[in-house]
Design a protein around this motif. Structure first.
Motif, PDB file in Angstrom:
ATOM      1  N   GLY B 633       0.842  -1.198   0.000  1.00 13.29           N
ATOM      2  CA  GLY B 633       0.000   0.000   0.000  1.00 13.29           C
ATOM      3  C   GLY B 633       0.876   1.246   0.000  1.00 13.29           C
ATOM      4  O   GLY B 633       2.000   1.235  -0.493  1.00 13.29           O
ATOM      5  N   GLN B 634       0.344   2.309   0.591  1.00 14.73           N
ATOM      6  CA  GLN B 634       1.108   3.564   0.612  1.00 14.73           C
ATOM      7  C   GLN B 634       2.338   3.400   1.498  1.00 14.73           C
ATOM      8  O   GLN B 634       2.270   2.846   2.587  1.00 14.73           O
ATOM      9  N   VAL B 635       3.426   3.938   1.023  1.00 15.63           N
ATOM     10  CA  VAL B 635       4.720   3.731   1.677  1.00 15.63           C
ATOM     11  C   VAL B 635       5.081   4.950   2.517  1.00 15.63           C
ATOM     12  O   VAL B 635       5.000   6.075   2.040  1.00 15.63           O
ATOM     13  N   VAL B 692       5.828  -1.406  -5.250  1.00 16.43           N
ATOM     14  CA  VAL B 692       4.658  -0.958  -6.019  1.00 16.43           C
ATOM     15  C   VAL B 692       4.139   0.335  -5.394  1.00 16.43           C
ATOM     16  O   VAL B 692       4.032   0.445  -4.172  1.00 16.43           O
ATOM     17  N   GLU B 693       3.838   1.313  -6.225  1.00 10.51           N
ATOM     18  CA  GLU B 693       3.226   2.537  -5.708  1.00 10.51           C
ATOM     19  C   GLU B 693       1.739   2.522  -6.006  1.00 10.51           C
ATOM     20  O   GLU B 693       1.331   2.333  -7.146  1.00 10.51           O
ATOM     21  N   ALA B 697      -4.427   1.267   1.421  1.00 14.88           N
ATOM     22  CA  ALA B 697      -4.087   1.503   2.826  1.00 14.88           C
ATOM     23  C   ALA B 697      -2.741   0.857   3.133  1.00 14.88           C
ATOM     24  O   ALA B 697      -2.434  -0.221   2.626  1.00 14.88           O
ATOM     25  N   PRO B 698      -1.920   1.526   3.952  1.00 15.41           N
ATOM     26  CA  PRO B 698      -0.592   0.972   4.225  1.00 15.41           C
ATOM     27  C   PRO B 698      -0.667  -0.292   5.088  1.00 15.41           C
ATOM     28  O   PRO B 698      -1.476  -0.378   6.001  1.00 15.41           O
ATOM     29  N   THR B 699       0.196  -1.230   4.751  1.00 19.46           N
ATOM     30  CA  THR B 699       0.290  -2.458   5.538  1.00 19.46           C
ATOM     31  C   THR B 699       1.752  -2.676   5.917  1.00 19.46           C
ATOM     32  O   THR B 699       2.638  -2.029   5.379  1.00 19.46           O
TER      33      THR B 699
END
Lengths: 160, 734
Positions: B633-635, B692-693, B697-699
């Motif tokens: 997800g988002q980094v 991957v961008e 939701a960040p995980t």
């Protein structure tokens, strides 16, 4: 027994039993906690310090063997207020994860550079193979050492 | 889980939520928010404190064990507060309800949950404080707050020229009340999230000044060591206490729950005294198993009990019937130790009416229970100071080492630092369980039509409830701890009482197959177990992705293409698989003596595919390259993501190449790094990571790098040798 040690340029006379490993003397008597206990058997390198300029595993070095010697620990690298080049490289490369092994890693690298100012990658890898990092920061360690000897750092994403 | 930010404030006001910004929290246990005229400090909720003198304190409630919370979570605060991350001072959280992990309702760090659970609340905390500071600045200038901005620790006047540092607005800001939604910065305005590559703890960790548990020093402190029974479950019959007590520096020798403790004035004296200690053990109830017995027991259990159905789709038996044949394979994985570089240790100071703990722990609230359990204190009397952790990997979710230190300090009435040796750490761990997997599949004309996976082995919560249940109910009287432990962790939190530790990664089998039958035969040999970096995924990954490889070869297809066509409905899986294959030049010729293997596994919500390039040199397996693609997800911090995937791969390779804790007649055979080996510098492959961008939701990334690398290496060795290895660790001489 009383043991005389010179640690990071300061003289100490310590009342300890002669078979006490240098590691515990440095940590608990001198009060320098940067040197770490990892295995107690010279297998992991977390306790690496320099004894008269040579790297030793302080967990397996009885203090009486170090008597009268000059010890350098991670706290003795660099100048007050200024990081040693290797420490700076460790920060710049974001090497540490949990960080527990890194004092020993840096002391091993520091000795390498003292004896071989321009090591090849293979020489770096060989010199650092006695130091275990459970987090797997190995490639950043090599990159950090290389950056100090002025070897151009290959991009992270380039092939072998 | 999803709450909008308005709800957050509303909910926060009514419960012990951490987002209260201007009002005090109810009860005595909570973190008091608000401005203190005495100190000039503004506690802006549970996490953030700003002082009149310009300090910014962030209370980090997820421990730092190498996975990067210290940097990552601080970045979330810094982004919204509009300050440089380095300007924030981080302190480790005390035990308080506000700091519980919302997914577990315990103050745990684990399960790769830190970034995911902090993502919203920490940004809201930072944004709320920023907004209140802006409102305060606007009030001073008597201008519209909507026209003021925040920048680099200052509120900027609408004229764009005048500004005032946060420090001067702290008192005023604390009285502001935000009405309506907290304005989080849109992604397009992020300066740090997704860009920051700093490790905020790097200087401390490169100069030897980061404080780990083992570094704690207290006045009058003494040292403890414990001799534990070689066979788990033994009890002490007797020991030569007088001999040991006569040794230099020894203060006391006494029985504790798991053995005999020695307390001495110096660590090395405690160790020397330990060498003179002779303990007679009652082994009548002790563990006497060997590894072979464990697997024999698993096979018997598997025959007797087909297991609980964990996922069932279509009709597997019918699929086999149609295919006319069934493909079967059995996989075995051994017990594994955690081998954190910092061995287990804790310092406890029992002071009669209170106690204090300093420890590297993944569960500070469990640590509090551990002390209460061993002393006459209640959890409220116990203060826990969490330190940096020299590795965790799940081991420090169990608080046995704190219990021992507490028992020792309770006995001698002094602060006791209790340290395990490496040998003790290896032989008295709670292990990643050994597991057996029985796999079956049906293939018709190269098409996978049926998948059957029977997982055989124990589950971890059976071992964990003893610790966890009382920590969820710290108000419960101590005589109930045993009951709570038996009842399990029910009402709150782990309230999905379903324990997925054995089946995670198996039940979420992603491939598009019509007939699926996944079962768990629950059987426990009685060997202590706990979470180990990537937990159930660590063994299910090997079983699932090795069997997929076997099926591809059985079907005469390329293992990458075989997976690909079964993932048409799983775009995130497919994306990382394609990227890893591209990164590895999948399909292109390699030098003689090298081969590639591929594997893909989603764990903890994060997708990782890895291609391993390996060979055999001088009778040893050699890994040349790992090409990894990750979708988390988002980094927040790309460097930390890369480091965790790379570190996870090396952790996985250590398990694949060396990991094996062997029980012989109940006694662990391995003891230190010579016989429980770690991957070392000379064998480290090149690891390349492609991130991957996306806007998902960040995980977490602490664990997901581990599972796929193990089957990917096994699959590479099969491609190289034509011999399939179905048990771990892998060998060069299969």
């Amino acid at each position: 027994m009383a043991v005389d040690l010179r640690v990071n340029g300061e003289d100490y006379t310590l009342e300890v039993e002669g078979d006490t490993p240098l590691l515990w003397v440095l940590r608990d008597e001198v009060g320098l906690k940067g040197t770490k206990f990892g295995c107690g058997a010279g297998l992991c390198g977390a306790c690496t310090v320099h004894l008269n300029g040579a790297p030793v595993r302080s967990c397996s070095t009885p203090v009486d063997m170090a008597a009268g010697s000059e010890v350098t620990t991670i706290e003795g690298l660099g100048q007050p207020g200024k990081l040693h080049e290797l420490q700076q490289a460790w920060v710049d490369h974001g090497v540490p994860q949990c960080g527990y092994c890194q004092s020993g890693q840096i002391m091993s690298a520091a000795h390498l550079l003292q004896t071989n100012p321009a090591p090849t990658r293979d020489e770096i890898v060989a010199a650092m193979t006695g130091n275990i990092c459970r987090c797997g920061t190995y490639s950043r360690i090599v990159a950090a050492v290389e950056s100090v000897v002025g070897i151009v750092e290959p991009s992270m994403q380039e092939g072998a | 889980m999803a709450m909008n930010r308005r709800d957050f404030l509303k909910v926060g006001a009514g419960t012990s939520g951490s987002l209260l910004l201007t009002m005090s929290l109810p009860g005595c246990a909570g973190i008091q928010s608000g401005y203190s005229p005495e100190t000039g400090n503004w506690k802006a909720g549970a996490w953030l404190e700003l002082t009149k003198t310009g300090d910014i304190w962030f209370t980090l409630d997820r421990v730092e064990m190498g996975q990067g919370t210290y940097s990552g979570l601080t970045t979330l605060i810094a982004e919204e507060l509009e300050v440089p991350p380095e300007s924030i001072s981080v302190r480790f959280a005390p035990v308080a309800p506000e700091y519980r992990n919302p997914l577990f309702k315990l103050q745990l760090t684990g399960g790769s949950t830190s970034v995911g659970t902090a993502w919203e609340p920490l940004r809201v905390a930072g944004a709320s404080a920023r907004q209140m500071l802006i409102m305060a600045g606007a009030r001073v200038w008597n201008v519209n707050a909507g026209k003021c901005t925040a920048q680099d620790g200052r509120v900027v006047h609408p004229n764009g020229i005048d500004s005032v540092p946060y420090a001067q607005l702290v008192e005023l800001a604390s009285a502001e009340i935000i009405r309506g939604e907290i304005p989080l910065k849109p992604r397009s305005e992020w300066k740090l999230i997704g860009k920051s590559d700093k490790r905020l703890d790097a200087v401390a960790k490169s100069t030897g000044t980061a404080g780990y548990g083992i570094d704690v020093e207290l006045p009058g402190m003494v040292y403890g060591v414990v001799t534990r029974a070689p066979r788990y479950g033994s009890t002490v019959l007797g020991f030569n206490g007088d001999d040991v007590l006569a040794m230099p520096g020894v203060i006391d020798v006494f029985e504790i729950e798991r053995g005999v403790a020695i307390v001495a004035d110096k660590y090395w004296r405690a160790r020397k005294a330990q060498a003179a200690l002779k303990v007679e053990w009652d082994e009548s109830e002790a563990l006497s198993l060997s590894n072979e017995d464990v697997f024999t027991g698993y096979r018997e259990a598997a025959e007797d009990d087909a297991g609980e159905s964990e996922r069932s789709e279509g009709d597997f038996d019918e699929a086999v019937e149609k295919a006319g044949s069934v493909i079967e394979a059995e996989y075995e994985q051994p017990y594994l130790a955690h081998a954190t570089m910092e061995p287990m240790n804790a310092t406890v100071w029992y002071r009669g009416d209170s106690a204090e703990v300093w420890a590297p722990t993944q569960g500070p609230d469990l640590g509090r229970i551990a002390v209460a359990r061993m002393t006459d204190l209640s959890p409220d009397d116990v203060t826990v100071n969490t330190t940096f952790l020299g590795g965790g990997f799940g081991r420090r979710l169990v608080q046995d080492y704190i219990e021992e230190a507490a028992a020792a300090s309770y006995r001698v009435g002094k602060p006791v630092k209790l340290i395990w040796s490496r040998e003790e750490d290896t032989q008295h761990d709670l292990y990643r369980p050994a597991m057996l997997h029985r796999m079956k599949a049906s293939v018709i004309d190269g098409e996978l039509t049926g998948w059957h996976h029977q997982i055989v082995g124990p589950q971890i919560l059976d071992w964990y409830v003893r610790n966890a249940a009382p920590a969820q109910y710290p108000w419960a009287p101590k005589f109930m701890y045993g009951t709570l432990g038996k009842v399990g962790v029910l009402a709150e939190g782990l309230a999905t009482p379903k324990d997925v530790s054995a089946i995670e990664g198996a039940i979420d089998y992603p491939y598009d197959v019509s007939n699926i039958d996944i079962r768990h035969t629950h059987t426990d040999p009685g060997i202590p177990i706990t979470w180990w970096r990537s937990v159930g995924y660590s063994h299910n990954g090997f079983a699932v992705e090795t069997f997929m490889d076997e099926l591809a070869h059985e079907a005469g297809q390329d293992p990458y293409e075989f997976r690909r066509k079964l993932l048409a409905n799983e775009p995130r899986h497919l994306e990382v698989l394609d990227r890893a294959a591209r990164l590895a030049n999948w399909g292109e010729a390699l030098p003689e003596g090298r081969a590639r293997g591929i594997a893909l596994f989603r764990s903890f919500g994060t997708y990782v595919a890895q291609v391993v390039e390996a060979g055999i040199e001088g009778g040893a397996i050699r890994v040349y390259r790992v090409s990894a693609a990750v979708d988390c997800g988002q980094v927040v911090n790309p460097q930390i993501v890369r480091d965790q995937i790379e570190g996870g791969a090396i952790f996985g390779l250590t398990a694949a190449l060396y990991g094996n804790i062997e029980f012989r007649d109940g006694v662990v055979q391995q003891s230190n790094f010579h016989d429980y080996q770690m991957v070392r510098q000379y064998e480290v492959p090149e690891v390349v990571v492609d991130i991957v961008e996306n806007d998902e939701a960040p995980t977490g990334v602490g664990e997901p790098g581990v599972p796929p690398v193990i089957p990917a290496l096994g699959n590479a060795l099969f491609a190289l040798t034509g011999k399939r290895q179905r048990s771990l660790p892998l060998t060069a001489n299969a």
